[in-house]
Design an enzyme around this catalytic site. Structure first.
Site, PDB file in Angstrom:
ATOM      1  N   LYS A   1     -16.295  -4.642 -24.240  1.00 11.24           N
ATOM      2  CA  LYS A   1     -15.345  -4.267 -23.188  1.00 11.24           C
ATOM      3  C   LYS A   1     -14.345  -3.248 -23.723  1.00 11.24           C
ATOM      4  CE  LYS A   1     -12.217  -6.702 -20.026  1.00 11.24           C
ATOM      5  NZ  LYS A   1     -12.863  -6.209 -18.798  1.00 11.24           N
TER       6      LYS A   1
ATOM      7  N   ALA B   1     -13.185  -1.334  -9.548  1.00 12.29           N
ATOM      8  CA  ALA B   1     -11.956  -0.642  -9.957  1.00 12.29           C
ATOM      9  C   ALA B   1     -11.145  -1.624 -10.782  1.00 12.29           C
ATOM     10  CB  ALA B   1     -11.177  -0.159  -8.741  1.00 12.29           C
TER      11      ALA B   1
ATOM     12  N   LEU C   1      -9.886  -1.251 -16.567  1.00 12.04           N
ATOM     13  CA  LEU C   1      -9.884  -1.436 -18.027  1.00 12.04           C
ATOM     14  C   LEU C   1      -8.984  -2.574 -18.484  1.00 12.04           C
ATOM     15  CD1 LEU C   1      -9.862   2.341 -18.912  1.00 12.04           C
ATOM     16  CD2 LEU C   1     -11.742   0.773 -19.335  1.00 12.04           C
TER      17      LEU C   1
ATOM     18  N   ASN D   1     -15.774   0.303 -27.568  1.00  8.11           N
ATOM     19  CA  ASN D   1     -15.444   1.299 -26.557  1.00  8.11           C
ATOM     20  C   ASN D   1     -13.928   1.417 -26.495  1.00  8.11           C
ATOM     21  OD1 ASN D   1     -14.544   1.845 -23.590  1.00  8.11           O
ATOM     22  ND2 ASN D   1     -16.657   2.555 -23.625  1.00  8.11           N
TER      23      ASN D   1
ATOM     24  N   CYS E   1     -13.494   7.238 -17.239  1.00  5.82           N
ATOM     25  CA  CYS E   1     -13.310   6.151 -16.283  1.00  5.82           C
ATOM     26  C   CYS E   1     -12.629   6.664 -15.012  1.00  5.82           C
ATOM     27  CB  CYS E   1     -12.490   5.024 -16.891  1.00  5.82           C
ATOM     28  SG  CYS E   1     -12.269   3.635 -15.758  1.00  5.82           S
TER      29      CYS E   1
ATOM     30  N   GLY F   1     -25.191   0.485 -10.699  1.00  9.77           N
ATOM     31  CA  GLY F   1     -26.353  -0.252 -10.234  1.00  9.77           C
ATOM     32  C   GLY F   1     -27.508   0.664  -9.881  1.00  9.77           C
TER      33      GLY F   1
ATOM     34  N   GLY G   1     -28.144   2.107 -13.685  1.00  5.43           N
ATOM     35  CA  GLY G   1     -29.171   1.468 -12.871  1.00  5.43           C
ATOM     36  C   GLY G   1     -30.348   0.892 -13.629  1.00  5.43           C
TER      37      GLY G   1
END
Length: 311
Positions: free
Chosen positions: A52, A77, A80, A106, A137, A225, A252
Site C-alpha cells: 500500500k 477515491a 492514499l 510504493n 494518483c 478492473g 484489468g
C-alpha cells in the site's frame, strides 16, 4: 517451466537487479501491506509484493463514500490512506517474508523533496527490494496529477528519488490520463528510472440519478478492473517500444491469459490489482495457472513471447 523474470535495467550501474520467481506481482493499494492476504495463499510464491502506498506521515485519505462499483470495474477515491512510512518499517515490514519474496514499497508525496526523503528512509531497509514512485494518483488534491502529466515534473521527482535510493531499483508508475504517455516514459527514463509500471487508474466518475449526487464524495475517482485492460495493453505496448528499461503492466488482469497478453505487447512482468478485491486468492491462482497455459500455447520461455506481437 521456468517462470523466473530478471529485471535488470540496462546501463544502470550500482543498481541491484530484481529477480522474480514468476511475473506475477501485486498492485499497490489492492493487497494491503501484504500480511492481510496470508490466509488466502503463500505470498512467498508470488513474483513480488507491492505494498500500500506510503507517505512520510500518516494520511486519513478522502472522505467516504470512496469506492463505487461500475460495469466491469470499480471507481475508488481512497486518497492514499496509510499509516506512514515509519509505522510501516516498525510494524508491517517485519511481518513480511521479505527474504523469500521481493517487497516493493510504493511511495507518494506532494513535492519532489519529500519523495527524496521517503526514498532515503526506505533505502536503508534490507527488507525493501525496490521502490515504486507514484506520480500518477488521480484521487488526491495535491501533487499526483501534476507530476504524472508533466514530463519535466515527472523527471524532477524521479531524479529526487534516484539521488536518495542507493542501490534500490526505482520503478515509476505512470498515468494513462495524458495525451502521450511515451513523453512521460522517456522523461523518467532519462531522469534515471530503472523500470516503469503502467497503468495507474483511469479518471472517471459515477452518479446516482435518483438522488442527483456523485457516488464518490471526491466526485472523481480512478477506474480500474477489466474495463481498463484495453487501455493498459495499449499503454504498455507504446511505452515498451519507446524506452529501453523494463516495463511492468497492470490494468484489468484477472487470469493467466491476461498476463501473457501483457507480456506479448512488451511487459516484463505484471501487477494484479482490482481482482484481489473480488477474489483474494486471485494472484495465487494466476501463478498456478501460468505454467499450464504456457505449455498449452507452446511457450517455453516468457522472453520468447515478450514484445512479439505481430503488427
Amino acid at each position: 517451466m521456468d517462470m523466473e523474470v530478471k529485471l535488470h535495467p540496462v546501463g544502470r550501474e550500482g543498481v541491484r537487479a530484481l529477480t522474480l520467481k514468476n511475473p506475477v506481482m501485486t498492485a499497490s493499494g489492492t493487497f494491503g501491506y501484504g500480511a492481510e492476504f496470508m490466509p488466502y495463499g503463500n505470498i512467498s510464491r508470488l513474483g513480488a509484493i507491492v505494498v500500500k502506498g506510503l507517505s512520510l506521515r500518516p494520511r486519513e485519505g478522502n472522505p467516504v463514500p470512496r469506492v463505487a462499483e461500475t460495469p466491469s470495474g470499480m471507481l475508488n477515491a481512497v486518497g492514499l490512506q496509510n499509516d506512514g512510512v515509519e509505522a510501516f518499517i516498525r510494524r508491517k515490514l517485519p511481518a513480511l517474508p521479505w527474504q523469500d519474496v521481493p517487497v516493493i514499497a510504493n511511495i507518494y508525496a506532494s513535492c519532489a523533496e519529500d519523495f527524496g526523503e521517503l526514498a532515503g528512509i526506505l533505502a536503508e531497509e534490507a527488507g525493501v527490494a525496490a521502490l515504486e514512485v507514484n506520480i500518477s494518483c488521480p484521487n488526491v488534491h495535491e501533487g499526483g496529477v501534476l507530476f504524472g502529466q508533466d514530463p519535466a515534473m515527472a523527471a524532477k521527482v524521479t531524479e529526487a528519488v534516484k539521488r536518495r535510493s542507493g542501490s534500490k531499483p526505482v520503478m515509476v508508475k505512470l498515468s494513462p490520463n495524458v495525451t502521450d504517455i511515451t513523453l512521460i516514459a522517456r522523461a523518467v527514463e532519462d531522469a534515471g528510472a530503472d523500470m516503469i509500471s503502467c497503468i495507474n487508474t483511469v479518471s472517471g466518475m459515477a452518479v446516482d440519478l435518483e438522488r442527483r449526487i456523485p457516488l464518490l464524495a471526491n466526485i472523481v475517482g480512478g477506474l480500474s478492473g477489466p474495463a481498463v485492460k484495453p487501455v493498459g495493453l495499449r499503454c504498455v505496448w507504446q511505452v515498451s517500444r519507446a524506452v529501453h528499461i523494463p516495463v511492468i503492466g497492470l490494468g484489468g488482469i484477472s487470469s493467466a491469459r491476461d498476463v501473457l497478453e501483457y507480456i506479448l505487447v512488451g511487459a516484463h512482468a505484471v501487477q494484479v490489482g482490482t481482482a484481489n478485491f473480488s477474489d483474494p486468492s486471485a494472484a495465487f491462482r494466476i501463478v498456478d495457472e501460468l505454467p499450464a497455459l504456457c505449455q498449452k500455447l507452446g511457450i517455453e520461455k516468457l522472453e520468447d513471447l515478450r514484445g512479439r506481437l505481430n503488427v
